[in-house]
Structure formats: structure tokens, C-alpha cells
Design an enzyme around this catalytic site. Structure first.
Site, short mmCIF file in Angstrom:
data_model
loop_
_atom_site.label_atom_id
_atom_site.label_comp_id
_atom_site.label_asym_id
_atom_site.label_seq_id
_atom_site.Cartn_x
_atom_site.Cartn_y
_atom_site.Cartn_z
N ILE A 1 0.82 -1.23 0.00
CA ILE A 1 0.00 0.00 0.00
C ILE A 1 0.85 1.27 0.00
O ILE A 1 0.31 2.38 -0.09
CB ILE A 1 -0.95 0.04 1.22
CG1 ILE A 1 -0.15 -0.02 2.53
CG2 ILE A 1 -1.98 -1.07 1.15
CD1 ILE A 1 -1.01 0.17 3.77
N GLY A 2 2.16 1.16 0.12
CA GLY A 2 2.97 2.37 0.12
C GLY A 2 4.44 2.05 0.08
O GLY A 2 4.89 0.94 0.40
N GLY B 1 8.37 4.18 0.73
CA GLY B 1 9.03 5.41 1.12
C GLY B 1 10.53 5.30 1.01
O GLY B 1 11.07 4.37 0.42
N SER C 1 12.77 4.55 3.11
CA SER C 1 13.51 3.51 3.82
C SER C 1 12.75 2.20 3.89
O SER C 1 13.13 1.31 4.64
CB SER C 1 13.84 3.98 5.24
OG SER C 1 12.65 4.29 5.94
N GLY C 2 11.68 2.04 3.13
CA GLY C 2 11.00 0.77 3.19
C GLY C 2 9.67 0.75 2.46
O GLY C 2 9.23 1.75 1.90
N VAL D 1 5.42 -0.59 2.75
CA VAL D 1 4.37 -0.79 3.75
C VAL D 1 3.30 -1.69 3.15
O VAL D 1 2.85 -1.48 2.01
CB VAL D 1 3.75 0.56 4.18
CG1 VAL D 1 2.67 0.32 5.24
CG2 VAL D 1 4.83 1.49 4.74
N LYS E 1 5.71 -2.50 8.02
CA LYS E 1 6.74 -1.75 7.30
C LYS E 1 7.98 -2.64 7.19
O LYS E 1 8.54 -3.08 8.19
CB LYS E 1 7.08 -0.46 8.04
CG LYS E 1 8.18 0.35 7.36
CD LYS E 1 8.46 1.64 8.12
CE LYS E 1 9.58 2.42 7.47
NZ LYS E 1 9.89 3.66 8.21
N ASP F 1 10.78 14.43 10.75
CA ASP F 1 10.15 14.26 9.44
C ASP F 1 8.64 14.40 9.56
O ASP F 1 7.88 13.59 9.03
CB ASP F 1 10.52 12.90 8.85
CG ASP F 1 10.26 12.84 7.34
OD1 ASP F 1 10.15 13.91 6.72
OD2 ASP F 1 10.17 11.72 6.80
#
Length: 959
Positions: free
Chosen positions: A661-662, A664, A666-667, A669, A684, A793
Site C-alpha cells: 500500500i505504500g 518510502g 527507507s521501506g 508498507v 513496514k 520528518d
């Protein structure tokens, strides 16, 4: 005798009964008062500062620090700086002997002035300042007839100041500062004949003249009306305040002359009239021989300064010819006027002179010779005058001198071999100083700033610049080359050597200066290549124009940010074509030929790699097929932080492409459904990349350490983590409504939700609730965690929403626990997302809680405008664009999100928008804390919770 004995016996019984009844009454009173205190504590939610309110006997409450008793009964309550959030209830007046209520600097609130306090019949001192009271000051406030002190400052009281205050004739102290009051100051205040202290400062919405009736305040000692929009003239009646000791009318718009009798009160010690529009001559001192401070700067005063100013015993702030001869003068502040003539020769006669601030006048001539032997001097600011001649030699090396600002005069002479050892800042721009700059000029271990632009200095650039952070030597006659041995330049962050005659090459050692951010070497005779090491610097400004440089510019500089950095260097070129740089392309023909060869080689290598990759894939497919299901249970380790209803195999089997579903920095999800229970979790997965293995390990441990140690409703819950030798998994509670950015921005909604619901708009009440929730989470991290936690962040995609749109802060992979509270840490590299990064963090990589405040301010601007953080215009971020909109004088309403902007929400949206600007201030010191941000947001949300009552809120935010 018997009769006498009988009478004595009856008397003894009477006395015993009296004291027994009195003791019983006192015991009842103590029990009653303790009950009232316990009800107060319960009403206020049992705040931590009152945890010691535990009765142990009938009078124990009298020993509590917040309580003052007399004869066993409560007469005073004080809760200063206790951070209590609540109301002041009517039953507080059941403390029948109460004379003092002090709730300074808390979060007490009410939509109107607490009239219930009228029932406290003995109340003498009431301090409600620095809270969140609203409404008007009531017209019947005079019913509190016993009041001696009334403090209402720092609240949201609005409307006119009630004339009824003038009927509180017992008042000795009246403080109404920093409120959004309107109208003018009521002349009835002049009827308070016992008043000794009157503070009406910083009421920015009031526009008023100075009431002449105030002259009737014969006992007034302290009058503070600074920054409160006073207009018109100061009335002559001001001289009738015969007890006046301190007068502050600074930072207003007062006009006309200073009244001749202003200095009449014989006890007057301090007078602040600076930053007004006063004109004419300064009146004589008359009888005010106790004056300590007179500040008349930044007015339009003319004429001469009265001679009797020079005869004052403790004067600070005047320029008479005899000034200093008869007084122990310590400071002289006369900046920003139209003073002419010379500085008095006797200023330092008595050896006590510490500060001379006479900048921005029309003073002429040489400095007093006595400055050369004035070892008490610490600060001299005389810039922007018409001074000339040499600087007294002893001033350069004065024992205690810390700051010397001589710029914009016509001084001549040379710099000495040594400067004052304590000197930290020397500014001498725009003069006629000449000679060489001595090699020992920075021998002062404290010298940080040397500004000597636009003079006549010649010779070589000094090699030893230890400790200097700023060096400006532009527009001189310097020659020679830039030193090669510049190890002592490592503190420099600004270096400007432009418009000289410097020759030779740019030393590559400049690229090793760790702090350098601004470099200007333009308009010299520099030649040769630009060192590639310069590309390693974190420069915010670079100018190498108008030299004789040749060759390639470093690749880092091949962008529009350096469009004007290389002008008028015909021998320079860029590897890539760029119109903005105005440079030719380096060796274009040879480059095309080389590119053709490189393409052929790359094609051959690619073919070989593809074959080898196919063989490897085949090998691993066969190998993994043989291992089968055993792989899930061999190397994985699960560490839980609460009771779980799933195992690592339940999680691992759900890490499929369909569940992604996502993704980023660094990883990835995943949304994983636990088959046997139907529960949903978010997983994650930290990418497995050998080059980033150490970095990712640190990110993983940081996130686990933080999330496993904190518990808060507005911070995402970490259920467990699962790790193997080459992979890391974080398992969270799944939040159904995804992240804030997917609801807030139209394009994100379209990609997140189906076409049938992508038109759904996040309405303003939900947006404000989300802002409050996120602020609660950050406030907890900054103020309630020990040590405090900085997220680093904060952005709308890291604020997750549950089914009820409650906000939870997520993704702590970049978070950092501060080593020591209040001491900022330094990160090796800037981490974060464009548009959310605080300017000082991008520039210095130093972190503290204020970088999160900046990022949260951007989110507030997103919530109110509907724009993305990087969506200002083609040249600016959202924060920069929003600030420019306000600076241009345009209405806030023009840029609020049209999808949610309604008349009933407009007030709250405007307040939240202003809060966003406040949070994104360029200077970290001017940003509020997250606790302060949360307080304002809670006040903003109050009307929404009480909409059926037509409640309104007026917020007061610093400008």
C-alpha cells in the site's frame, strides 16, 4: 467568700465553654475549607502540581505552598505557573475570608469575565493575567469594591476598557496589558486617587490619545504605556504626577513637543520616550536630579541638549557639553536622531563609561581623546555619522572592549598589530582606513566578526584568521594570492574578498572549510581551474564572476541556483548546456564521439549482465522451490510489546505485491489481514540493501527504541517487530483512513479512493480535530518525554487517520532522542521532505524541537489552504508563498481552501493560518513551543464544540 468562689467557678465554666465552642467552630471551618479545596482539585482534573493536597489533620491545608492562612483560615490562593486548565468556580467564594486569588500564567478560561468573584466580599488582590479569559471587562466591575490590585493582562478580553474601573477607588495597582481591547483609554482611570502602578502596554488594537485626566494620579509611581498606539501630544498634566518614578511611553506615535514640565517630578528616575514622532527641543531637567535613564532616541528632536543634563549625578542618555564631568556616566544612548556637533570630551572623565550608542545622527569631528584611556568601555556603536580623523590608539586595545562599530563614517588611519583581547565584533565598512591588515589582527581569541569593506586597505590577505566566522574585505586594494595554508579558517561561514586585485589560483583547501556557506571572490584577477572540492561546500551564496578562470565548473554548480556565479569568465564551460549559466558546453564534439563509444560498450555489458542475471534467477528459483515452506520458520525472530494473536508466519505470508500500500525512502508498507481472526495490521519492511545496511539498521533501531517506549493516543502503536539477518519488519496497528495527505489534496484523493468517493472533502471541523490530535502527539514528545524526542520528518503523509479521523503520528525512522535536554544535537546529513524542512536545519543540520514546530506549521498551512507543502509557486514553498501573500497586504480569506471555506468557519481558519505563519518563522527563537501551539488550537476548536451556543473566539497571537 463562698459567693466569690461560686462566681469564679461560673466564670471558669463560661471560659471553658467559650474556648470549646471556638475550637469546635474552628474545626468545622477547617473541614469546610478542606472540602472546598478538594472540590477545586477535582474540578481541575487532579493536576500534578496539587498532588500533595492530601489532608492529614484539621489544619494541614494551611501548610500547603499554594495556601495562605491567618488565624487558621484561608485568606490567599496562589497557583502561579501551575499549568492548570480549568475554570474558576463560584464556590471558591465559600472561602469567606479570602483576600487574594492569583492564577497568573495558567490555562484558566471562560467566555466572559468571572462575575462569580463578586461574591468574594473580602477580595483585595485578583491576578487573572496570562490565561484565556474572553469577553468584555464588565460595566459593573466596581462591585468588587475592596480590590487593591487588579491584573488582567495577557488574556483575550475585548471591547472597550470599562469606565467602571474608575470607581474602584481603593486600587493601588492596575495591569491591563497585551489584550485585543479596542476603543480608547477611559479618562475615568484618573479618578483612582490611590493608584501607584498603572500598566496599559501592548494593547495593539487600541488607538487613543494620552488622557489628560491621568495627571490627577498624585500617588502614581509607575506608568507603562509602551506599544499601545498612543497618538497626539503628551499633555502638560503629566508633570503633575508628583510621585512618578518611572515613565515608559516608548514605541507609540506621539507627536508634538515634550512638555516643559515632564521632568518636574523630583523622584523621576527612568524616562523612555524612544521610537515616537516627538519634535522640537528637549526641555530642561528642572528638579529631576535622580534620573538614571533617559532614552529619547528615534524621534525628530532638534536644537541643543540643555546644559543641566550634564549636571545630573547618574544620567544615562544625553549629550551636553559637560556630560561626564560631574557624573558617574555609564551608558550613553542617543541613536537615530538628528544630533549635530561632537561627542563631549568629558564622557569618560570618571572612568565608568561602559556603552556609547550614538549611531545614525549627524555627529562630526574626531572621537574624544579620552576614549584612548577608557578601559571601562565595552560597547561603542557610532556608525552612520560624519566622524573623521584617526581612532584614539588606546581604543583599539581597550581592556574590556567587546564590540566596535565604526562603519559609514570618514575615519582614517591604520589597524594596529594587536586588537583588544576581548573584542568579538569589529565593523568598519565604508570609511577611509588604509595600510596593511596585520597578520595578528585575529589574535583576539574572541574575534568572530571583522567587516572592513570599502576602505583603502592594501597588501596581502592575512593567513591567520582563527575563530573568525565572518570576514568582509571587499572593495579594497588587496593584492597577492589567497593563502594556501588556511587551517585557521575553519570557523569561517562568510568570506567576501570581491573587488580587489587578488591573483593566482583558488586554493582547493577552500573546499575543506566545514562551515563556509557564503563565498564571494568576484572582480579580482584569479585564474586557473575552479577546484572540484568547492562542490563539497554547502553554499547558499557563491560569486566567482569577473575573473580569468578557465575549465569546467564543478558539476554541483550546474543548476539555476548559480546562474550569476560565473559571469564574465570567458574561459569557463559547463558539462551540460544551460542557458541560465551563460556558459559554453565543454568540448562538445569530443564529448559526442565519446558518448557514442560509451553507448556501444554499455550495450555489450548490458547483454552480458542480462545473460548472467537469467542464470542466477533460474538457480535461486530451483533452490527456493526445494526449501518450500520451511523458510518462514528458520531465521525470523519476533519481539512483541503487547499480547498478540498472530505469529511471524501470519505476517510473512501477507507480504505480497497485492498487499503493498505504500513505499518510502527507507521501506515498503503492506496491509496484512490475519486470516484466523480477521484483524488487520500495517507492516513496514526495511529494504535489504547492503550499501545502506548500516544506515538502515540505525533507522530500524531508532524507530523501535522510540515507539516501544512511548504510549500516547496520538502516536501510532507499534505491536511488535520481526527481524532476520537480512530483513527488518515493524508491525503497527492498521489505521483505516490512511494518511492526511491522501484526504487533503485532490490528486492524492483520486489515487487513494475509488472514483465514486474521490470527491469526498475533509471538512473544516475534521481538519481542526486532526490538527489538535497531531499537536497533542508532538507536544507529548517534546514536553512529556524524558529526554524529549524530535521527530525530524513531520509531514502530512506521516499523520495517519483512524475511522473517526483521529490523528496519529507515524514513521519515526528519522527521529532522534536528544542527548541532553535543551542542548541541540547535530546530524550528519539533512533528512526530511522538501517544503517541510526548517531553514536553519537545511543550512546547519542542527536539530531541536523547533524544526518539528516549523514542519507542523506547514501542515497547518496545508489544512487551511488545501495546497501541498511544495506548492507555493514556481520559485517558493508553501510557507514562503503564504508569508509573501500577507506581506503584500492581501486578505487571508483569498487563499483559504474554497472547498471548506464557509462563513461559520472563517474565523477559526484565519486563526489557524496565522498560527501556521507563526510556526514557520525564519528565526527558531520566535516560533512557539508545541505546548503553546496546542493551547491555541484547543482555543480555536472550542467554538466548534459549542456551535449550538453561537460561541465565538477571539485569539491573540504574537505578530
Amino acid at each position: 467568700m463562698k459567693k466569690t468562689t461560686l462566681i469564679f467557678l461560673h466564670f471558669s465554666i463560661y471560659i471553658s465553654t467559650f474556648f470549646h465552642l471556638l475550637s469546635h467552630a474552628n474545626s468545622q471551618l477547617s473541614a469546610q475549607e478542606q472540602g472546598i479545596l478538594q472540590n477545586l482539585k477535582k474540578l481541575w482534573g487532579n493536576p500534578k502540581p496539587l498532588k500533595h493536597w492530601i489532608p492529614t489533620n484539621s489544619s494541614s491545608h494551611c501548610s500547603w505552598p499554594e495556601i495562605t492562612c491567618s488565624s487558621g483560615s484561608i485568606i490567599g490562593l496562589s497557583f502561579r505557573d501551575y499549568n492548570i486548565n480549568g475554570t474558576i468556580p463560584p464556590f471558591i467564594c465559600n472561602l469567606k475570608n479570602l483576600t487574594t486569588i492569583d492564577v497568573y500564567n495558567n490555562s484558566f478560561h471562560s467566555t466572559e469575565f468571572p462575575r462569580a468573584l463578586y461574591n468574594c466580599s473580602k477580595l483585595e488582590i485578583l491576578d487573572l493575567s496570562q490565561n484565556y479569559f474572553y469577553g468584555a471587562i464588565p460595566d459593573d466591575i466596581h462591585h468588587m469594591s475592596q480590590l487593591r490590585e487588579l491584573s488582567l493582562g495577557g488574556n483575550n478580553f475585548d471591547g472597550n476598557i470599562s469606565a467602571s474601573i474608575g470607581r474602584l477607588t481603593g486600587l493601588r495597582k492596575l495591569v491591563i496589558i497585551s489584550c485585543p481591547l479596542t476603543g480608547s483609554f477611559p479618562p475615568e482611570i484618573g479618578n483612582l486617587s490611590n493608584l501607584e502602578e498603572l500598566s496599559l502596554a501592548s494593547n495593539s488594537k487600541i488607538v487613543s490619545t494620552f488622557p489628560s485626566e491621568f495627571g490627577k494620579l498624585k500617588k502614581l509611581k509607575f506608568l507603562w504605556m509602551a506599544e499601545t498606539n498612543l497618538i497626539g501630544e503628551i499633555p502638560n498634566t503629566i508633570g503633575k504626577m508628583e510621585a512618578l518614578e518611572k515613565l515608559d511611553l516608548s514605541k507609540n506615535s506621539l507627536t508634538g513637543k515634550i512638555p516643559k514640565n515632564l521632568f518636574m517630578p523630583k523622584n523621576l528616575r527612568i524616562v523612555y520616550l524612544h521610537m515616537n514622532k516627538l519634535s522640537g527641543e528637549i526641555p530642561p531637567v528642572v528638579k529631576a536630579f535622580n534620573l538614571d535613564v533617559v532614552d529619547l532616541s528615534e524621534n525628530k528632536l532638534t536644537g541643543t541638549i540643555p546644559d543641566d543634563f550634564g549636571k545630573l549625578i547618574n544620567l544615562t542618555g544625553s549629550l551636553p557639553p559637560e556630560l561626564g564631568r560631574y557624573s558617574m556616566l555609564e551608558t550613553l544612548w542617543v541613536s537615530t536622531n538628528r544630533l549635530t556637533g561632537q561627542l563631549p570630551e568629558h564622557l569618560c572623565d570618571n572612568g565608568k563609561l561602559v556603552e556609547v550608542i550614538a549611531s545614525e545622527n549627524q555627529l562630526v569631528g574626531e572621537l574624544p581623546k579620552s576614549f584612548g584611556n577608557c578601559n571601562s568601555l565595552e560597547l561603542v556603536k557610532i556608525y552612520r555619522n560624519n566622524f573623521s580623523g584617526n581612532i584614539p590608539s588606546g581604543l583599539w586595545t581597550s581592556l574590556n572592549l567587546k564590540m566596535l562599530m565604526l562603519n559609514d563614517n570618514s575615519f582614517t588611519g591604520e589597524l594596529p598589530e594587536r586588537l583588544a583581547w576581548n573584542l568579538s565584533q569589529l565593523e568598519m565598512n565604508n570609511n577611509r582606513f588604509s595600510g596593511k591588515i596585520p597578520q595578528g589582527v585575529s589574535s583576539s581569541r574572541n574575534l568572530l566578526v571583522l567587516k572592513a569593506s570599502n576602505n583603502l586597505f592594501n597588501g596581502m590577505i592575512p593567513q591567520d584568521l582563527s575563530h573568525l566566522t565572518t570576514l568582509l574585505l571587499d572593495r579594497n586594494q588587496l593584492s597577492g594570492s589567497i593563502p594556501l595554508d588556511i587551517n585557521s579558517w575553519k570557523s569561517l561561514n562568510t568570506l567576501n574578498l570581491s573587488r580587489n586585485a587578488i591573483s593566482g589560483q583558488i586554493p582547493e583547501e577552500l573546499g575543506s572549510l566545514p562551515s563556509l556557506t557564503e563565498l564571494d571572490l568576484s572582480e579580482n584577477q584569479l585564474s586557473g581551474l575552479i577546484p572540484s572540492k568547492l562542490g563539497l561546500l554547502k553554499l547558499t551564496s557563491l560569486n566567482l564572476s569577473s575573473n580569468h578562470l578557465t575549465g569546467n565548473i564543478p558539476s554541483k554548480f550546474e543548476n539555476d541556483a548559480y546562474a550569476h556565479s560565473f559571469l564574465n569568465n570567458p574561459g569557463l564551460c559547463a558539462n551540460r548546456p544551460s542557458r541560465s549559466l551563460n556558459l559554453k558546453t565543454c568540448n562538445s564534439r569530443l564529448q559526442n564521439s565519446s558518448q557514442t563509444s560509451y553507448k556501444l560498450i554499455a550495450w555489450i555489458i548490458g547483454l552480458v549482465v542480462a545473460v548472467l542475471l537469467g542464470l542466477f534467477i533460474s538457480f535461486f528459483v530451483i533452490r527456493n522451490h526445494k526449501k518450500g515452506k520451511h523458510r518462514l520458520h528458520l531465521t525470523w525472530k519476533l519481539v512483541s510489546f503487547q499480547q498478540l494473536n498472530f505469529t511471524e508466519s501470519d505476517i510473512l505470508s501477507g507480504l505480497t505485491a497485492n498487499n503493498l500500500i505504500g513505499s518510502g525512502g527507507s521501506g515498503q508498507v503492506y496491509r496484512v489481514v490475519i486470516n484466523h481472526s480477521g484483524d488487520i495490521v500495517a507492516v513496514k519492511k526495511i529494504w535489504n540493501n547492503r550499501k545502506l545496511e548500516e544506515k538502515l539498521e540505525k533507522e530500524f533501531l531508532a524507530e523501535v527504541k522510540i515507539l516501544s517506549s512511548i504510549r500516547h493516543a496520538n502516536i501510532v502503536k507499534l505491536l511488535c517487530y520481526i527481524s532476520s539477518d537480512n530483513s527488518k519488519l515493524l508491525v503497527y496497528k492498521y489505521l483505516d483512513n490512511h494518511s492526511l495527505d491522501r484526504w487533503l489534496h485532490r490528486k492524492s484523493r483520486a489515487t487513494t479512493f475509488s472514483s465514486s468517493v474521490n470527491h469526498v472533502v475533509l471538512d473544516w471541523p475534521k481538519r481542526l480535530r486532526i490538527a489538535v490530535g497531531a499537536a497533542q502527539g508532538l507536544s507529548y514528545m517534546h514536553h512529556d518525554c524524558s529526554p524529549p524526542i524530535v521527530h525530524r520528518d513531520v509531514k502530512s503523509s506521516n499523520i495517519l487517520l483512524d475511522l473517526d479521523f483521529n490523528a496519529q503520528i507515524a514513521d519515526f525512522g528519522l527521529a532522534k532522542i536528544l542527548i541532553k535536554e535543551g542542548e541541540p544535537a547535530t546530524m550528519s546529513a539533512v533528512a526530511g521532505s522538501f517544503g517541510y524542512i526548517a531553514p536553519e536545519y537545511a543550512r546547519t543540520t542542527r536539530i531541536n524541537e523547533k524544526i518539528d514546530v516549523y514542519s507542523f506549521g506547514v501542515i497547518l498551512l496545508e489544512l487551511t489552504t488545501g495546497r501541498k507543502a511544495n506548492d507555493g509557486d514556481e520559485h517558493s514553498s508553501l510557507a514562503e508563498w503564504a508569508l509573501r501573500h500577507i506581506q503584500d497586504g492581501k486578505p487571508i480569506g483569498d487563499i483559504l481552501d474554497e472547498e471548506v471555506k464557509e462563513p461559520c468557519h472563517l474565523n477559526e481558519m484565519c486563526h489557524v493560518f496565522r498560527l501556521g505563519l507563526y510556526c514557520t518563522s525564519t528565526q527558531p527563537s520566535t516560533r512557539p513551543s508545541m505546548k503553546e501551539v496546542l493551547t491555541v488550537l484547543l482555543q480555536c476548536s472550542q467554538p466548534i464544540k459549542n456551535r449550538e451556543k453561537n460561541a465565538t473566539t477571539t485569539m491573540f497571537l504574537p505578530s
